[in-house]
Design a protein around this motif. Sequence first.
Motif, PDB file in Angstrom:
ATOM      1  N   ILE A 180      23.083  38.350 -31.972  1.00  0.00           N
ATOM      2  CA  ILE A 180      24.298  37.572 -32.227  1.00  0.00           C
ATOM      3  C   ILE A 180      25.400  37.968 -31.258  1.00  0.00           C
ATOM      4  O   ILE A 180      26.096  37.110 -30.685  1.00  0.00           O
ATOM      5  CB  ILE A 180      24.756  37.752 -33.690  1.00  0.00           C
ATOM      6  CG1 ILE A 180      23.733  37.119 -34.642  1.00  0.00           C
ATOM      7  CG2 ILE A 180      26.136  37.139 -33.912  1.00  0.00           C
ATOM      8  CD1 ILE A 180      23.969  37.448 -36.102  1.00  0.00           C
ATOM      9  N   TRP A 204      20.499  38.469 -44.577  1.00  0.00           N
ATOM     10  CA  TRP A 204      21.275  37.335 -44.064  1.00  0.00           C
ATOM     11  C   TRP A 204      22.664  37.788 -43.609  1.00  0.00           C
ATOM     12  O   TRP A 204      23.346  38.510 -44.325  1.00  0.00           O
ATOM     13  CB  TRP A 204      21.411  36.267 -45.154  1.00  0.00           C
ATOM     14  CG  TRP A 204      20.091  35.861 -45.736  1.00  0.00           C
ATOM     15  CD1 TRP A 204      19.443  36.436 -46.792  1.00  0.00           C
ATOM     16  CD2 TRP A 204      19.234  34.816 -45.275  1.00  0.00           C
ATOM     17  NE1 TRP A 204      18.243  35.819 -47.033  1.00  0.00           N
ATOM     18  CE2 TRP A 204      18.084  34.808 -46.112  1.00  0.00           C
ATOM     19  CE3 TRP A 204      19.322  33.875 -44.249  1.00  0.00           C
ATOM     20  CZ2 TRP A 204      17.047  33.900 -45.947  1.00  0.00           C
ATOM     21  CZ3 TRP A 204      18.283  32.977 -44.088  1.00  0.00           C
ATOM     22  CH2 TRP A 204      17.167  32.987 -44.924  1.00  0.00           C
ATOM     23  N   LYS A 217      29.383  28.780 -38.724  1.00  0.00           N
ATOM     24  CA  LYS A 217      28.030  28.267 -38.472  1.00  0.00           C
ATOM     25  C   LYS A 217      27.956  27.459 -37.183  1.00  0.00           C
ATOM     26  O   LYS A 217      27.060  27.676 -36.356  1.00  0.00           O
ATOM     27  CB  LYS A 217      27.600  27.401 -39.658  1.00  0.00           C
ATOM     28  CG  LYS A 217      26.373  26.536 -39.397  1.00  0.00           C
ATOM     29  CD  LYS A 217      26.180  25.509 -40.494  1.00  0.00           C
ATOM     30  CE  LYS A 217      25.165  24.441 -40.085  1.00  0.00           C
ATOM     31  NZ  LYS A 217      25.016  23.402 -41.126  1.00  0.00           N
ATOM     32  N   VAL A 221      25.497  28.281 -34.057  1.00  0.00           N
ATOM     33  CA  VAL A 221      24.409  27.374 -33.678  1.00  0.00           C
ATOM     34  C   VAL A 221      24.528  27.002 -32.204  1.00  0.00           C
ATOM     35  O   VAL A 221      23.545  27.062 -31.445  1.00  0.00           O
ATOM     36  CB  VAL A 221      24.415  26.109 -34.554  1.00  0.00           C
ATOM     37  CG1 VAL A 221      23.468  25.050 -33.972  1.00  0.00           C
ATOM     38  CG2 VAL A 221      24.008  26.432 -35.990  1.00  0.00           C
ATOM     39  N   ARG A 237      14.285  30.218 -36.421  1.00  0.00           N
ATOM     40  CA  ARG A 237      15.484  30.882 -36.950  1.00  0.00           C
ATOM     41  C   ARG A 237      16.724  30.009 -36.754  1.00  0.00           C
ATOM     42  O   ARG A 237      17.615  29.981 -37.616  1.00  0.00           O
ATOM     43  CB  ARG A 237      15.696  32.231 -36.253  1.00  0.00           C
ATOM     44  CG  ARG A 237      14.719  33.288 -36.661  1.00  0.00           C
ATOM     45  CD  ARG A 237      14.834  34.521 -35.797  1.00  0.00           C
ATOM     46  NE  ARG A 237      15.792  35.480 -36.300  1.00  0.00           N
ATOM     47  CZ  ARG A 237      16.053  36.635 -35.694  1.00  0.00           C
ATOM     48  NH1 ARG A 237      15.425  36.947 -34.564  1.00  0.00           N
ATOM     49  NH2 ARG A 237      16.921  37.476 -36.199  1.00  0.00           N
ATOM     50  N   ILE A 238      16.775  29.322 -35.631  1.00  0.00           N
ATOM     51  CA  ILE A 238      17.918  28.432 -35.380  1.00  0.00           C
ATOM     52  C   ILE A 238      17.899  27.268 -36.361  1.00  0.00           C
ATOM     53  O   ILE A 238      18.948  26.846 -36.872  1.00  0.00           O
ATOM     54  CB  ILE A 238      17.914  27.936 -33.922  1.00  0.00           C
ATOM     55  CG1 ILE A 238      18.153  29.122 -32.967  1.00  0.00           C
ATOM     56  CG2 ILE A 238      18.971  26.860 -33.705  1.00  0.00           C
ATOM     57  CD1 ILE A 238      17.908  28.803 -31.502  1.00  0.00           C
ATOM     58  N   LEU A 241      19.167  28.549 -39.568  1.00  0.00           N
ATOM     59  CA  LEU A 241      20.616  28.696 -39.452  1.00  0.00           C
ATOM     60  C   LEU A 241      21.320  27.354 -39.672  1.00  0.00           C
ATOM     61  O   LEU A 241      22.324  27.278 -40.404  1.00  0.00           O
ATOM     62  CB  LEU A 241      20.960  29.263 -38.069  1.00  0.00           C
ATOM     63  CG  LEU A 241      22.433  29.225 -37.632  1.00  0.00           C
ATOM     64  CD1 LEU A 241      23.307  30.037 -38.574  1.00  0.00           C
ATOM     65  CD2 LEU A 241      22.571  29.731 -36.188  1.00  0.00           C
ATOM     66  N   LYS A 242      20.797  26.308 -39.075  1.00  0.00           N
ATOM     67  CA  LYS A 242      21.395  24.979 -39.248  1.00  0.00           C
ATOM     68  C   LYS A 242      21.362  24.531 -40.699  1.00  0.00           C
ATOM     69  O   LYS A 242      22.319  23.942 -41.220  1.00  0.00           O
ATOM     70  CB  LYS A 242      20.658  23.952 -38.388  1.00  0.00           C
ATOM     71  CG  LYS A 242      20.871  24.090 -36.894  1.00  0.00           C
ATOM     72  CD  LYS A 242      20.027  23.043 -36.161  1.00  0.00           C
ATOM     73  CE  LYS A 242      20.211  23.114 -34.669  1.00  0.00           C
ATOM     74  NZ  LYS A 242      19.344  22.130 -33.962  1.00  0.00           N
ATOM     75  N   VAL A 246      23.545  30.309 -42.383  1.00  0.00           N
ATOM     76  CA  VAL A 246      23.640  31.722 -42.010  1.00  0.00           C
ATOM     77  C   VAL A 246      22.381  32.111 -41.243  1.00  0.00           C
ATOM     78  O   VAL A 246      21.310  31.504 -41.415  1.00  0.00           O
ATOM     79  CB  VAL A 246      23.816  32.652 -43.229  1.00  0.00           C
ATOM     80  CG1 VAL A 246      25.196  32.463 -43.858  1.00  0.00           C
ATOM     81  CG2 VAL A 246      22.730  32.414 -44.270  1.00  0.00           C
ATOM     82  N   TYR A 247      22.506  33.147 -40.417  1.00  0.00           N
ATOM     83  CA  TYR A 247      21.395  33.606 -39.573  1.00  0.00           C
ATOM     84  C   TYR A 247      20.611  34.673 -40.300  1.00  0.00           C
ATOM     85  O   TYR A 247      21.172  35.544 -40.966  1.00  0.00           O
ATOM     86  CB  TYR A 247      21.952  34.154 -38.262  1.00  0.00           C
ATOM     87  CG  TYR A 247      20.928  34.320 -37.158  1.00  0.00           C
ATOM     88  CD1 TYR A 247      20.214  33.234 -36.664  1.00  0.00           C
ATOM     89  CD2 TYR A 247      20.712  35.571 -36.573  1.00  0.00           C
ATOM     90  CE1 TYR A 247      19.291  33.384 -35.642  1.00  0.00           C
ATOM     91  CE2 TYR A 247      19.796  35.731 -35.539  1.00  0.00           C
ATOM     92  CZ  TYR A 247      19.088  34.633 -35.079  1.00  0.00           C
ATOM     93  OH  TYR A 247      18.177  34.786 -34.058  1.00  0.00           O
ATOM     94  N   SER A 248      19.282  34.624 -40.143  1.00  0.00           N
ATOM     95  CA  SER A 248      18.398  35.617 -40.750  1.00  0.00           C
ATOM     96  C   SER A 248      18.139  36.764 -39.778  1.00  0.00           C
ATOM     97  O   SER A 248      18.055  36.551 -38.564  1.00  0.00           O
ATOM     98  CB  SER A 248      17.057  34.972 -41.135  1.00  0.00           C
ATOM     99  OG  SER A 248      16.084  35.962 -41.438  1.00  0.00           O
ATOM    100  N   CYS A 379      19.875  31.419 -49.768  1.00  0.00           N
ATOM    101  CA  CYS A 379      19.375  32.751 -49.385  1.00  0.00           C
ATOM    102  C   CYS A 379      18.846  33.484 -50.609  1.00  0.00           C
ATOM    103  O   CYS A 379      17.772  34.104 -50.570  1.00  0.00           O
ATOM    104  CB  CYS A 379      20.487  33.560 -48.729  1.00  0.00           C
ATOM    105  SG  CYS A 379      21.175  32.792 -47.245  1.00  0.00           S
TER     106      CYS A 379
END
Length: 488
Positions: A180, A204, A217, A221, A237-238, A241-242, A246-248, A379
Amino acid sequence: MSFKIAIIGAGSVGFTKKLFTDILCVPEFKDIEFALTDISEHNLGMIQAILDRIVEANGLPTKVTATTDRRKALEDARYIISCVRVGGLEAYADDIRIPLKYGIDQCVGDTICAGGILYGQRNIPVILDFCKDIREVAETDAKFLNYANPMAMNTWAAIEYGKVDTVGLCHGVQHGAEQIAEVLGAKSPSELDYVCSGINHQTWFIELRLNGRAIGKDELVAAFEAHPVYSKQEKLRIDVLKRFGVYSTESNGHLSEYLPWYRKRPDEITRWIDMSDWIHGETGGYLRYSTETRNWFETEYPQFLEAASKPIDPARRSNEHASHILEALETNRVYRGHFNVKNNGVITNLPLDAIIESPGFVDRFGINMAAGITLPEPCAATCMSSINVQRMSVHAAIAGDIDLLKLAMLHDPLVGAVSTPEEVWQMVDEMVVAQAAWLPQYADAVPAAKERLAKSKVKTREWAGAARRNVRSIDELRAEKAALKQAG
């Protein structure tokens, strides 16, 4: 300071060396003792020679011992670190091979899914043996630091049934934060402040700040989609996220095993993964990587031994949690990290008994978790699916209950999305029979499982998976490393 650290599974040579050098980056720790133990005398001999060379090269008084007698290694130890792989690569190969016969394509298979569940069955009896030894011969109130997968199941068993002060440690959060920070253009990962919470391998990033500025977000992205490498390697993963916002923390390949929407059909697997490296989704990718790494180390051992003569550089201390936890506990220099512990209300919308991974602070009073975190509902929902599987798997392993084991397997998100109940029942029988040598708690169940297999009419197939690669030879690995060196 003088105290003893025991490392179980120290034959995991590269990782043991990393932990060792990290810990010796703490100036106060030069007089401590490391007791190495493993079932392999061969591996123990190799790692002891490497660590002895490090001690000699740096002029340290540090003591290193090695023994296959685990209880002897644990005697009077204040800290016990586990990085074991019960069953080794032989059992791990079955964790990948047998589920493929039933259409279940795994990249890693060491956390949940078919492979992770059986891995837990092999580990838990051994974990309880470790805990018994710790209670009986280690220092009073010794701390058990578990690095071994399946992280949640092992930690759950050690806390709930082993009755030992245990924390589970993983580096997924750190690696995700580094990604990130990179896509956002940070000069250093230290510019990124974050709250990351959930369960191991499904953690997350629920709050992000770069130099104090909140990151939402849409910005994240856009940053990932603009990155020339991650936009290709982290497609899954993207997409999560969308959809989740949130990103994992978990890698593209690992995450695909927990969210069945991406890995239940072969054509979908190839759409979402990237073959530039095993971790991005390759079928049996971690098994191939682990096999190649073992073969490489065995062949190139003299080079590893020679490299051990270099001085320890504290500036190159890794972000693995262990050394930082020990430093905080022993020196009272506060450390913030992400730890696997029993929930007990830390995350408000996950069960109290679950093993969660969440932020905490360490000082001389111990590990103190930041409580009152609420995960976004999507999540929490995905975490709950895994927690239910983990709980049943732990209970099955403790009781040697093959029926409960089959129900745990049936409830696994990817297994349930791919296989019928009849297929799951037969697959578990086949895996338990194949791995009986490492499953003492199922000894009474094996004869009946063999009889059922002999009579079964469930069809299977020999399938390499949607994206399988062959294990590379030493010559191929050498050529690739030479090419990368030349290109770099």
